[in-house]
Design an enzyme around this catalytic site. Sequence first.
Site, short mmCIF file in Angstrom:
data_model
loop_
_atom_site.label_atom_id
_atom_site.label_comp_id
_atom_site.label_asym_id
_atom_site.label_seq_id
_atom_site.Cartn_x
_atom_site.Cartn_y
_atom_site.Cartn_z
N CYS A 98 -22.00 -31.98 -23.29
CA CYS A 98 -22.08 -31.24 -23.10
C CYS A 98 -22.93 -30.85 -21.17
CB CYS A 98 -22.67 -29.51 -23.94
SG CYS A 98 -22.66 -29.76 -24.90
N HIS A 135 -21.78 -23.97 -19.21
CA HIS A 135 -21.02 -25.20 -20.31
C HIS A 135 -20.42 -23.86 -21.39
CE1 HIS A 135 -20.05 -27.00 -23.53
NE2 HIS A 135 -21.01 -26.91 -24.81
N ASN A 148 -14.64 -24.92 -27.29
CA ASN A 148 -15.62 -25.31 -26.70
C ASN A 148 -15.21 -27.24 -26.39
OD1 ASN A 148 -18.09 -27.80 -26.61
ND2 ASN A 148 -19.57 -26.01 -26.84
#
Length: 341
Positions: free
Chosen positions: A117, A268, A298
């Site tokens: 991430c 993120h 994601n």
Amino acid sequence: MERREAAIAHVSYHLPERRLTNRDLVEEFGTWTEHKIKSKTGIDERPIAGEDETASVLGAAAAERLFQESGIPRESVDMLLLCTETPDYIMPSTACIVHDKLGLRKDCGALDYNLGCSGYVYGLYMASSMVKSGMAEKVLLITGDVLTRYVHPGDKSTRTIFGDGFTATLVSSEPEKVPGTIGSFVLGTDGAGHGNLIIPAGGTVSPCCEETKELHTNRYGNSRTKENLYMNGPEVFAFAVREVPPVIERCLSDNGLTMEKIDLFVFHQATQMMLEKLREIMEIPEERFVVDMEETGNTVSSSIPLALKRAQDSGRLKKGDTVLVCGFGVGYSWGATVIQM
């Protein structure tokens, strides 16, 4: 000697064509509604890599799109950085395979680094350091994972969240301040949290074997093996709420800025719930905060550059804007910087 700055010259991305929609998940599990999934995650659908779409294939596709869109010749690239947690092989480096697919110069370096991430911010840090030091004029930074390969079909907690996506960013040496100039960085690590977002088996600590393939189902009905992605959602959420606000405060201070001077915050893209909580804590106005994962999910290290590019394409991010980017998650690891667009 002329002062050199490191600047983002262009960002491109490539997403697999296959999609996993909320309707698909509802039909498969039969325990949710599409609205419930969307309200918790902010996601309608997720790109899913096909069997032949490996990190090298998708990463090279993102880079090819960058060359086409920007007109920047591939012969000008001095260094290739590839951020991925899902390499083609244990060895050799996937960056070497991508280097070959792209036909880059033989005196162009290439290396992998394994981060999730926070990976894009760390890549910008390495690329800008190379440029500012004079080691390279142009660095090609590719990010992406085929993480859905490691998500068990029976794990509802992770299947709703993750998608596969790859991005390519060209970091270039420029005189003084130009559009895309990258500022000072804040980086950090807390390895004590590594077990809360992990694929437990497959490395040297726990090689794959019959035991690691045993299926376990928790009290919430989520099934996985030790060879699949495990995420302790509450702990990861608590980590983000604890660490991100002070990182943003320090990043602003190190770059001589205040919250009011930032035109757009691009974090993120973890989940909508997490992002909204962080926005609420830091009192960031909604119009200056990006939540963009409806069509992508994601995408781990690709989520920040993907959101940047989509904001540019939609007109939300304009030339002259000041953007603060922040990545945080698996490791635990985090990083932030400011970009003058």
